[in-house]
Structure formats: structure tokens, C-alpha cells
Design a protein around this motif. Structure first.
Motif, PDB file in Angstrom:
ATOM      1  N   PHE A 227       2.172   6.263  -7.077  1.00  0.00           N
ATOM      2  CA  PHE A 227       1.056   6.935  -7.756  1.00  0.00           C
ATOM      3  C   PHE A 227       1.218   8.450  -7.669  1.00  0.00           C
ATOM      4  O   PHE A 227       1.092   9.160  -8.666  1.00  0.00           O
ATOM      5  CB  PHE A 227      -0.280   6.508  -7.146  1.00  0.00           C
ATOM      6  N   VAL A 228       1.507   8.950  -6.483  1.00  0.00           N
ATOM      7  CA  VAL A 228       1.690  10.394  -6.300  1.00  0.00           C
ATOM      8  C   VAL A 228       2.890  10.886  -7.101  1.00  0.00           C
ATOM      9  O   VAL A 228       2.822  11.921  -7.769  1.00  0.00           O
ATOM     10  CB  VAL A 228       1.840  10.740  -4.794  1.00  0.00           C
TER      11      VAL A 228
ATOM     12  N   THR B  63       2.592   1.634  -3.403  1.00  0.00           N
ATOM     13  CA  THR B  63       1.606   1.983  -4.424  1.00  0.00           C
ATOM     14  C   THR B  63       1.215   3.443  -4.306  1.00  0.00           C
ATOM     15  O   THR B  63       1.189   4.180  -5.297  1.00  0.00           O
ATOM     16  CB  THR B  63       0.359   1.083  -4.318  1.00  0.00           C
ATOM     17  N   GLY B  64       0.915   3.886  -3.092  1.00  0.00           N
ATOM     18  CA  GLY B  64       0.542   5.289  -2.881  1.00  0.00           C
ATOM     19  C   GLY B  64       1.656   6.240  -3.262  1.00  0.00           C
ATOM     20  O   GLY B  64       1.435   7.237  -3.954  1.00  0.00           O
ATOM     21  N   ARG B  65       2.854   5.917  -2.834  1.00  0.00           N
ATOM     22  CA  ARG B  65       4.007   6.780  -3.134  1.00  0.00           C
ATOM     23  C   ARG B  65       4.237   6.874  -4.637  1.00  0.00           C
ATOM     24  O   ARG B  65       4.418   7.948  -5.189  1.00  0.00           O
ATOM     25  CB  ARG B  65       5.254   6.242  -2.445  1.00  0.00           C
TER      26      ARG B  65
ATOM     27  N   LEU C 296       0.828  -1.216   0.000  1.00  0.00           N
ATOM     28  CA  LEU C 296       0.000   0.000   0.000  1.00  0.00           C
ATOM     29  C   LEU C 296       0.859   1.261   0.000  1.00  0.00           C
ATOM     30  O   LEU C 296       0.588   2.210  -0.740  1.00  0.00           O
ATOM     31  CB  LEU C 296      -0.923   0.009   1.221  1.00  0.00           C
ATOM     32  N   ALA C 297       1.903   1.267   0.818  1.00  0.00           N
ATOM     33  CA  ALA C 297       2.776   2.442   0.901  1.00  0.00           C
ATOM     34  C   ALA C 297       3.485   2.693  -0.425  1.00  0.00           C
ATOM     35  O   ALA C 297       3.538   3.830  -0.918  1.00  0.00           O
ATOM     36  CB  ALA C 297       3.801   2.265   2.021  1.00  0.00           C
TER      37      ALA C 297
ATOM     38  N   ALA D 146       6.065  -1.475  -6.113  1.00  0.00           N
ATOM     39  CA  ALA D 146       4.688  -1.624  -5.639  1.00  0.00           C
ATOM     40  C   ALA D 146       4.050  -2.883  -6.206  1.00  0.00           C
ATOM     41  O   ALA D 146       3.410  -3.659  -5.473  1.00  0.00           O
ATOM     42  CB  ALA D 146       3.872  -0.391  -6.012  1.00  0.00           C
TER      43      ALA D 146
END
Length: 147
Positions: free
Chosen positions: A38-39, A34-36, A31-32, A59
Motif C-alpha cells: 500500500f505504501v 499489505t502495508g508495504r 498484514l506486512a 499480499a
């Protein structure tokens, strides 16, 4: 042989105790990362396409590794080995390159400096994952159930 000796080990045997914790850590890291990524890709991709693409790759690796650790058949066991091995290789290569040639990774990735931004969890996690897989091989359970 008694009936208990011929029974197949329970499918949950790999997903209990420390295995459950290992899967949870992989899930959080998935999750971390993927979020990083994506941003990073959505807002600054042109600044560091290699670094941000590597974060996205990390990710995907963490997502697949998480799923592979949860599943309990021979195919997913092999996928777990492949993804965790790839993860370790990625951490070692990117970590080393980020120290040897910092210009390559002016922007951080999940695996930069061996996962320093994540408390070195990306460096330790594949070693724990491999240890766990060695301790809980699917092939051995399949052979026992055929006997």
C-alpha cells in the motif's frame, strides 16, 4: 464400530498447535505485505510498477492463504493448496529473477531474493504450509465420516 470410531474428526484439528502458529505467521505476513505494498503503490508506484504490483499480489496471496488455512472444508483446502503453491512459485521465480537480473527489481518486493527482507520467511512458509496440508487432508476426514 464404536461411536467414537464413526465420529467425524473435530473441525478444529487443523487449527491447533503448529497449525495455529502457521496461520498466525501467514496472518502477520499478510498484514506486512499489505502495508508495504500500500505504501509503495501510494507513494512510489511510478518508480517500480512491476515490483510494487508483485508486492500487492503477494499480499493478496497471503490474505487468501490465511483464510484458506482457517476454513475447514474441501473447497478451502483446495484453495489453500492453490495459493500456497502459487506463493512458492512466486518466491522461486521472483527470487531467482532478482538475483539473475537485478535491474528488473531495483526496488524490493516481498519475494525479492527469496524473501530476504522478511528473513526468508516467504521461502520457508509455503514449504511448511504444504507439509501441514499434507498432514491434515480434508478429503480423508470426509471419507472417514461417510464410512
Amino acid at each position: 464400530m464404536t461411536e467414537s470410531q464413526t465420529e467425524t474428526p473435530t473441525p478444529s484439528s487443523r487449527v491447533s498447535g503448529i497449525g495455529r502458529l502457521l496461520i498466525a505467521v501467514y496472518g502477520v505476513l499478510a498484514l506486512a505485505a499489505t502495508g508495504r505494498s500500500f505504501v509503495q503503490i501510494a507513494s512510489e508506484f511510478d518508480d517500480a510498477p512491476l515490483a510494487y504490483s508483485l508486492s500487492a499480489l503477494a499480499a493478496v496471496v497471503y490474505i487468501v492463504a490465511t483464510l484458506a488455512l482457517i476454513k475447514r472444508n474441501t473447497l478451502w483446502y483446495r484453495i489453500a493448496w492453490a495459493t500456497i503453491g502459487f506463493e512458492l512459485l512466486g518466491v522461486l521465480v521472483v527470487g531467482t529473477l532478482s538475483l539473475v537480473d537485478p535491474a528488473l527489481f531495483q526496488h524490493k518486493t516481498v519475494w525479492s531474493v527469496y524473501g530476504q527482507g522478511y528473513g526468508f520467511v516467504p521461502l520457508v512458509l509455503p514449504l511448511l504450509g504444504m507439509w501441514w496440508l499434507m498432514r491434515h487432508p480434508v478429503a480423508r476426514a470426509a471419507l472417514v465420516s461417510r464410512a
